[in-house]
Design a protein around this motif. Structure first.
Motif, short mmCIF file in Angstrom:
data_model
loop_
_atom_site.label_atom_id
_atom_site.label_comp_id
_atom_site.label_asym_id
_atom_site.label_seq_id
_atom_site.Cartn_x
_atom_site.Cartn_y
_atom_site.Cartn_z
N LYS A 259 0.85 -1.19 0.00
CA LYS A 259 0.00 0.00 0.00
C LYS A 259 0.89 1.24 0.00
O LYS A 259 1.81 1.35 0.82
CB LYS A 259 -0.91 0.01 1.23
N VAL A 260 0.63 2.14 -0.91
CA VAL A 260 1.38 3.38 -1.02
C VAL A 260 0.41 4.54 -0.84
O VAL A 260 -0.61 4.61 -1.53
CB VAL A 260 2.10 3.47 -2.39
N GLU A 261 0.75 5.45 0.07
CA GLU A 261 -0.13 6.59 0.36
C GLU A 261 0.61 7.90 0.19
O GLU A 261 1.61 8.17 0.85
CB GLU A 261 -0.68 6.50 1.80
N HIS A 262 0.13 8.73 -0.75
CA HIS A 262 0.58 10.12 -0.94
C HIS A 262 2.11 10.21 -1.07
O HIS A 262 2.75 11.09 -0.48
CB HIS A 262 0.09 11.00 0.21
N ASP A 271 2.08 13.10 -5.94
CA ASP A 271 1.07 12.52 -5.03
C ASP A 271 0.59 11.20 -5.62
O ASP A 271 -0.33 11.17 -6.43
CB ASP A 271 -0.10 13.48 -4.85
N SER A 273 -0.79 7.33 -4.89
CA SER A 273 -1.40 6.40 -3.94
C SER A 273 -1.99 5.21 -4.71
O SER A 273 -2.63 5.41 -5.75
CB SER A 273 -2.51 7.09 -3.14
N GLU A 275 -2.97 0.56 -4.14
CA GLU A 275 -2.86 -0.70 -3.39
C GLU A 275 -2.57 -1.82 -4.38
O GLU A 275 -3.12 -1.86 -5.48
CB GLU A 275 -4.16 -1.01 -2.66
N GLY A 308 5.10 10.70 2.35
CA GLY A 308 4.28 9.55 1.98
C GLY A 308 4.61 8.33 2.82
O GLY A 308 5.63 8.29 3.52
N THR A 474 -1.54 10.22 -9.21
CA THR A 474 -2.42 9.11 -9.55
C THR A 474 -3.72 9.70 -10.09
O THR A 474 -4.51 10.26 -9.33
CB THR A 474 -2.71 8.23 -8.32
#
Length: 496
Positions: A259-262, A271, A273, A275, A308, A474
């Protein structure tokens, strides 16, 4: 009337292994003659002989009916032969103009390099190709696509009779490809003969007049491009019908493996994000400069993360370097094989096992037999690579077989997450099929794959979902029933 170029009975061996056997090729003035074959078929060796990089063991070369004694690159140039190699032959710390005029710089009366004239003429060449760069820019500041265009400009700008283009569009955008094809049409009108090597068959439909097909170092056939089909070309290349190119089954589960967030890194990654599910092939699409490769480099610890979060199997991981990524179970097959993937003067064994050498040390002793057995298990068994011996320098393998070695290396490292950045670039259709089948087999075993590609058909056919990137963001995540080129392009080009 004599052919513009005729190569007759060309033979070449390396270390006792024959790579070309009685090959021949004819090229007419004003013709685009495609050279087609699997990686390892001998195409690059044949053109390197023509360009003076290699000397032939046997055979003759005729230019406009006269035998040409081509012994080195300079003698090839004297016969009007220019080669645009698949691997760029440029100097990154020099300017664009300096690279274009390298070895043929305009001089003042005092014998000094006339930089004003050089920059002025370079600007004219650049403008004619529709490229928006400055001749004074340092080449290393350009992206791969722009550098490829500089290589093309250098080859076509000085009156060559015969130009060989080896995978010239592998790093180009659609508009740059259009500009290249327009330049090829102009060259044809001037009587220039072009030998064109590409695995993108749709390109050959557009520009090729005839196609010569090679297999295992031998001449197979020359066909009219407009009167034969892709299926006939492939059958001649591989010696049989290939069958289904794509072999995709749904192995994706609901378990989130990554999972990658921001995520943000510099100007390229702003930016991001997403999964990644266990057993999933998650595609990444976007235009050149969208930040796809830069985001993957950040996840793998090759770029510094500005902000992130990254989670592997639900746990936050702090990735500062490649070692951190490997310990988290991530492997990475990079976009640029030559610069980032291989150790060119090292052998196949070294290139396969370099990341796991600690496995072969026991009680202070190096277990070479164990290393060779494990390397062969992947190089031979999993990837079915063509090579002469385990100590053969990897730089002497075809691009497709080099790619198989790099993939083998990372399969030794990880059983969780594999990043494949343009894994089929410059690869023949048979090797592409091998890689597609491998991806499907890996996900069946529980691997999860991040798959970056500029080829829309392979994304649409091989992915469970596609992340579309746009200007470092994204822009959208599409499910299989939402896949189509128009939708993907709309996300890739919309205003953010």
């Amino acid at each position: 009337m004599a052919h513009l170029l005729e190569m007759k009975n060309i033979c070449k061996s390396f270390s006792g292994v024959q790579v070309l056997k009685d090959n021949h090729l004819e090229l007419e003035a004003g013709e685009v003659h495609a050279l087609l074959g699997e990686n390892g078929a001998g195409k690059s060796t044949l053109i390197k002989i023509l360009g003076g990089v290699y000397t032939r063991d046997k055979g003759q070369v005729f230019v406009e009916g006269k035998e040409a004694d081509i012994t080195d690159v300079e003698s090839a140039k004297q016969h009007g032969i220019r080669i645009i190699h698949q691997e760029l032959m440029l100097i990154p710390y020099m300017t664009v103009a300096e690279n274009i005029f390298l070895g043929q710089e305009p001089r003042t009366r005092a014998g000094m390099i006339d930089r004003d004239k050089m920059n002025r003429q370079a600007a004219e060449f650049i403008q004619a190709m529709g490229l928006k760069i400055s001749p004074r820019q340092v080449l290393g500041e350009l992206n791969i696509a722009q550098q490829q265009m500089v290589e093309i400009i250098r080859a076509i700008s000085f009156g060559a009779k015969i130009i060989v283009m080896d995978e010239p569009t592998s790093s180009l955008t659609d508009s740059e490809v259009d500009a290249l094809f327009a330049s090829i049409e102009q060259l044809k009108k001037k009587g220039v003969g072009i030998i064109y090597i590409s695995h993108r068959m749709a390109e050959l439909d557009i520009i090729a007049d005839r196609i010569t097909i090679m297999r295992d170092g031998e001449y197979i056939a020359t066909v009219d491009a407009k009167k034969t089909t892709h299926e006939e070309w492939v059958a001649a290349m591989v010696g049989r019908e290939l069958g289904n190119l794509y072999d995709k089954h749904n192995h994706s589960t609901q378990e989130i493996i990554l999972k990658v967030e921001h995520l943000a890194s510099g100007k390229e990654v702003r930016d991001v994000s997403f999964e990644l599910k266990k057993g999933e092939i998650l595609g990444f699409s976007g235009l050149v400069g969208s930040g796809r490769s830069e985001a993957m480099s950040c996840i793998f610890g090759l770029r510094k993360k500005d902000r992130g979060e990254i989670y592997v199997e639900g746990k936050a991981v702090d990735i500062h370097c490649v070692k951190d990524a490997m310990e988290a179970g991530i492997g990475f097959v990079p976009e640029d094989r030559k610069q980032s993937g291989i150790f060119p003067i090292q052998g196949i064994r070294f290139n396969t096992t370099i990341e796991v050498l600690d496995r072969f040390l026991k009680g202070g002793r190096y277990q070479k037999k164990k290393e060779l057995e494990l390397a062969r298990e992947y190089v031979d068994g999993v990837m079915q690579t063509k090579y002469a011996g385990m100590e053969q320098e990897i730089q002497n393998l075809s691009g497709g077989n080099q790619q198989k070695i790099i993939i083998s290396r990372w399969l030794l490292v990880t059983k969780k997450i594999l990043i494949l950045d343009e894994p089929t670039r410059g690869i023949d259709v048979k090797t592409k099929s091998d890689i597609y089948h491998l991806m499907d087999a890996l996900t069946e075993k529980g691997f999860s794959i991040l798959f970056i590609s500029s080829e829309m058909p392979e994304l649409i056919n091989m992915c469970d979902r596609i992340v579309v990137m746009n200007q470092g963001h994204t822009a959208g995540v599409l499910k299989r029933d939402e896949f189509d080129q128009e939708t993907i392009l709309s996300y890739a080009t919309k205003e953010l």
